[in-house]
Write an enzyme that holds these catalytic residues in place. Structure first.
Site, PDB file in Angstrom:
ATOM      1  CG  HIS A 236      -2.048   0.918   1.159  1.00  0.00           C
ATOM      2  ND1 HIS A 236      -1.893   2.285   1.131  1.00  0.00           N
ATOM      3  CD2 HIS A 236      -3.378   0.689   1.066  1.00  0.00           C
ATOM      4  CE1 HIS A 236      -3.092   2.849   1.030  1.00  0.00           C
ATOM      5  NE2 HIS A 236      -4.010   1.897   0.984  1.00  0.00           N
ATOM      6  NE  ARG A 257      -3.011   6.710  -2.596  1.00  0.00           N
ATOM      7  CZ  ARG A 257      -3.195   5.707  -3.428  1.00  0.00           C
ATOM      8  NH1 ARG A 257      -3.060   5.878  -4.720  1.00  0.00           N
ATOM      9  NH2 ARG A 257      -3.510   4.505  -2.977  1.00  0.00           N
TER      10      ARG A 257
END
Ligand SMILES: Cc1cc2nc3c(=O)[nH]c(=O)nc-3n(C[C@H](O)[C@H](O)[C@H](O)COP(=O)(O)OP(=O)(O)OC[C@H]3O[C@@H](n4cnc5c(N)ncnc54)[C@H](O)[C@@H]3O)c2cc1C
Length: 568
Positions: A236, A257
């Protein structure tokens, strides 16, 4: 050894295990179901840590075809298409049942429909959620439902190894350790479901819960299960960076994001403009994680050695309202996420590889099903964010249904006490070894090795070294003893020996597969073979045990059963 008889034994109590137990029970409430978890019910595993949410097609402008395509594109076409198709097709029903059957309530949009938010790698906003604390809600509701049913729950109980039939082609239960008492016992079952949730915690920086150490994968390997694409481990991109704190690696989820948060290197450059100008921070995880790693390795990291994740331009109010869990976590560390961002680093997160299963979760061993992160194939070379917990719910549900059907068709095969005693003696060995050395030097070396030589950027030379060293670590663990020869209750040193044994077993699978695949694809990046090579490597890598512990590898072209690569 004390033996409990069961129709269905479920090992692991995360999203997949809980769903499996519930659906097996609801298919046939007469079944004797035993659900086993290393932690307390509802408190362990990664499903509980899910912040972002779950991908599902609910909007008429979206379609399962699109979800399917996104999953294949994200997986760089290595996916088992039947599994991926099952995932996207079953998801709407599974989500509906989470609400109407299990009492979960997803966040609503203004029109009253379930709110769906953007996640990276998706062509449509299809992630359903409960703020950024989705997993706690899912696992909480599923655990409540388990309590309401006549399901035997064994908490703080650890599965050690599977018990097999005489010919080795079937599974008849498992040997388990009651962590509270230190006693081992047998569950003899018609069907066994493994759902212990992967082994990313073998890496130095990792995001997963600490009650997982690849136990399911390791015990499946020892029992002779076939695996697929074990080289595919996802990092990640945005694990927290907090020095030596155990919080380093904990995730700030993708929704941030997805909502527009930016990534900057130590020079203040928005570096994703160089790596993926089209998608920028919303590129898939493999791309963003590798870009961040390369920036750090090139000396362009922040002072702490990471990358800055900065959502401040979105407005503090928006960030605080939409990502309350993350803001609080970062505030605990003395920073203000909404106004100044947080330092992050790639963190080992999820294994796309795992046991080879069919759409009913069946493995090559009769009576053995695998579901959730322990199973491989659905996500190919890279899992799209939001498809992980979806996988656990969809395939956990399927495993439960399959188990109920199989249990109705067959009698209970007795287990072999001699095999169980042999397993017991093997795990008790540290109590009879006199060595001053503890397990921790092995653990620390393993974590450095995985991070440096089997991490985001790999080379053949590093991987060859890793394969050799892992074989040596396997030997080393065999000679580690415990200082206190009498303490079996809650013996964490003993449990750490079991952790390292299983991490090493899974690490060997991963390193061997990574060395075998001579190309770069998705999460697997080889500096010595930096390009994707569809001509030679549009293949799945299969792995199984040969002799006592050797590894046999082979590959087969991906089967395009639903969609050709040119159609995507
Ligand atoms: C921080 C974080 C955030 C995430 N966010 C998202 C997200 O937003 N969306 C998404 O789709 N996915 C997300 N994921 C991925 C998702 O969590 C996993 O895909 C999913 O939870 C895996 O479910 P599982 O049931 O296979 O395993 P888990 O939920 O991890 O459960 C494993 C269970 O097995 C038990 N266990 C382990 N070993 C043994 C043993 N030997 N004996 C008995 N029990 C054992 C554990 O105690 C636990 O109960 C996230 C992961 C992390 C780490």
């Amino acid at each position: 050894m004390e033996t409990i008889e069961a129709d269905v034994l479920v090992l692991g109590a995360g999203g997949a295990g809980l769903s499996a137990a519930l659906y097996a029970y609801d298919s046939n409430p007469e079944l004797r179901i035993v659900l086993v978890g290393r932690g307390l019910l509802g408190k362990g595993g990664c499903s509980r840590l899910v912040q972002g949410g779950l991908n599902v097609v609910l909007n008429e402008k979206d379609s399962v075809d699109r979800h399917f395509k996104d999953t294949l594109e994200g997986g760089v076409f290595l996916n088992n298409q039947e599994l991926a198709w099952t995932l996207v097709n079953d998801a709407p029903k599974a989500v509906h049942e989470l609400e109407v059957k299990h009492g979960l309530f997803f966040d609503r949009a203004e029109d009253g429909r379930i709110h769906q938010k953007p996640f990276a790698g998706q062509s449509f906003d299809r992630t359903v959620h409960v703020a950024d604390l989705t997993g706690i809600q899912i696992v909480g509701r599923l655990a409540d439902q388990v309590y309401r049913r006549d399901i035997t729950v064994l908490e703080e109980t650890r599965a050690l190894d599977l018990l097999t039939t005489d010919d080795g082609n079937g599974v008849v239960g498992a040997v388990l350790l009651n962590v509270r008492t230190g006693e081992m016992f047998i569950v003899n079952s018609k069907v066994t479901i493994v759902a212990t949730g992967g082994a990313a915690s073998m890496y130095k920086i990792f995001a997963t819960s600490t009650d997982k150490s690849g136990d399911g994968m390791a015990m499946c390997f020892r029992a002779g299960v076939e695996f697929v694409d074990m080289e595919m481990l996802q990092f990640h991109p945005t694990g927290l960076l907090v020095g030596d704190s155990h919080l380093t690696g904990a995730i700030l989820e993708e929704g941030l994001r997805g909502a527009g948060a930016r990534l900057y290197n130590g020079l203040g450059e928005r570096f994703m403009e160089r790596y993926d100008p089209q998608h920028l921070e919303r590129a898939t995880r493999d791309v963003v994680a590798r870009a961040s790693y390369m920036e750090i390795m090139a000396g362009r990291g922040t002072v702490e050695g990471g990358i800055l994740l900065d959502p401040s331009h979105l407005g503090a109010k928006f960030v605080e309202e939409n990502f309350p869990g993350m803001c609080e976590r970062v505030r605990d560390l003395g920073r203000d996420l909404a106004r100044e961002g947080a330092e992050v680093i790639p963190s080992a997160h999820y294994m796309m590889g795992g046991a080879k299963i069919d759409v009913y979760c069946q493995t090559n061993l009769e009576g053995l099903l695998v579901a959730g992160e322990d199973a491989g194939g659905t996500h190919g070379a890279n899992r799209v964010g939001g498809n992980g917990i979806c996988d656990s719910i969809v395939f956990g549900r399927r495993a439960g249904d399959t188990a109920a059907k199989l249990a109705a068709q067959q009698g209970l095969n007795p287990c072999r006490q001699a095999q169980a005693e042999e397993i017991k003696a093997r795990w008790l060995k540290p109590f009879s070894i006199d060595s001053k050395e503890g397990i921790y030097p092995v653990r620390d070396e393993l974590k450095d090795l995985t991070w440096q030589d089997m991490g985001l950027v790999r080379t053949g030379r590093q991987l060859e070294g890793a394969v050799r060293r892992l074989d040596e670590l396997m030997e080393w663990v065999e000679h580690i003893g415990l200082a206190n020869k009498h303490l079996k209750r809650y013996n964490m040193g003993w449990n750490d020996i079991i952790n390292v044994t299983n991490w090493v077993a899974v690490g060997r699978m991963l390193a061997n597969s990574a060395l075998y695949r001579k190309e770069s694809r998705g999460a697997h990046y080889r500096e010595d073979f930096p390009d994707r090579d569809d001509k030679n490597w549009l293949c799945n890598v299969y792995l199984k045990k040969k002799n006592a512990s050797d590894i046999e590898l082979s590959s087969k072209p991906v089967e395009f059963t639903r969609m050709n690569i040119n159609e995507v």
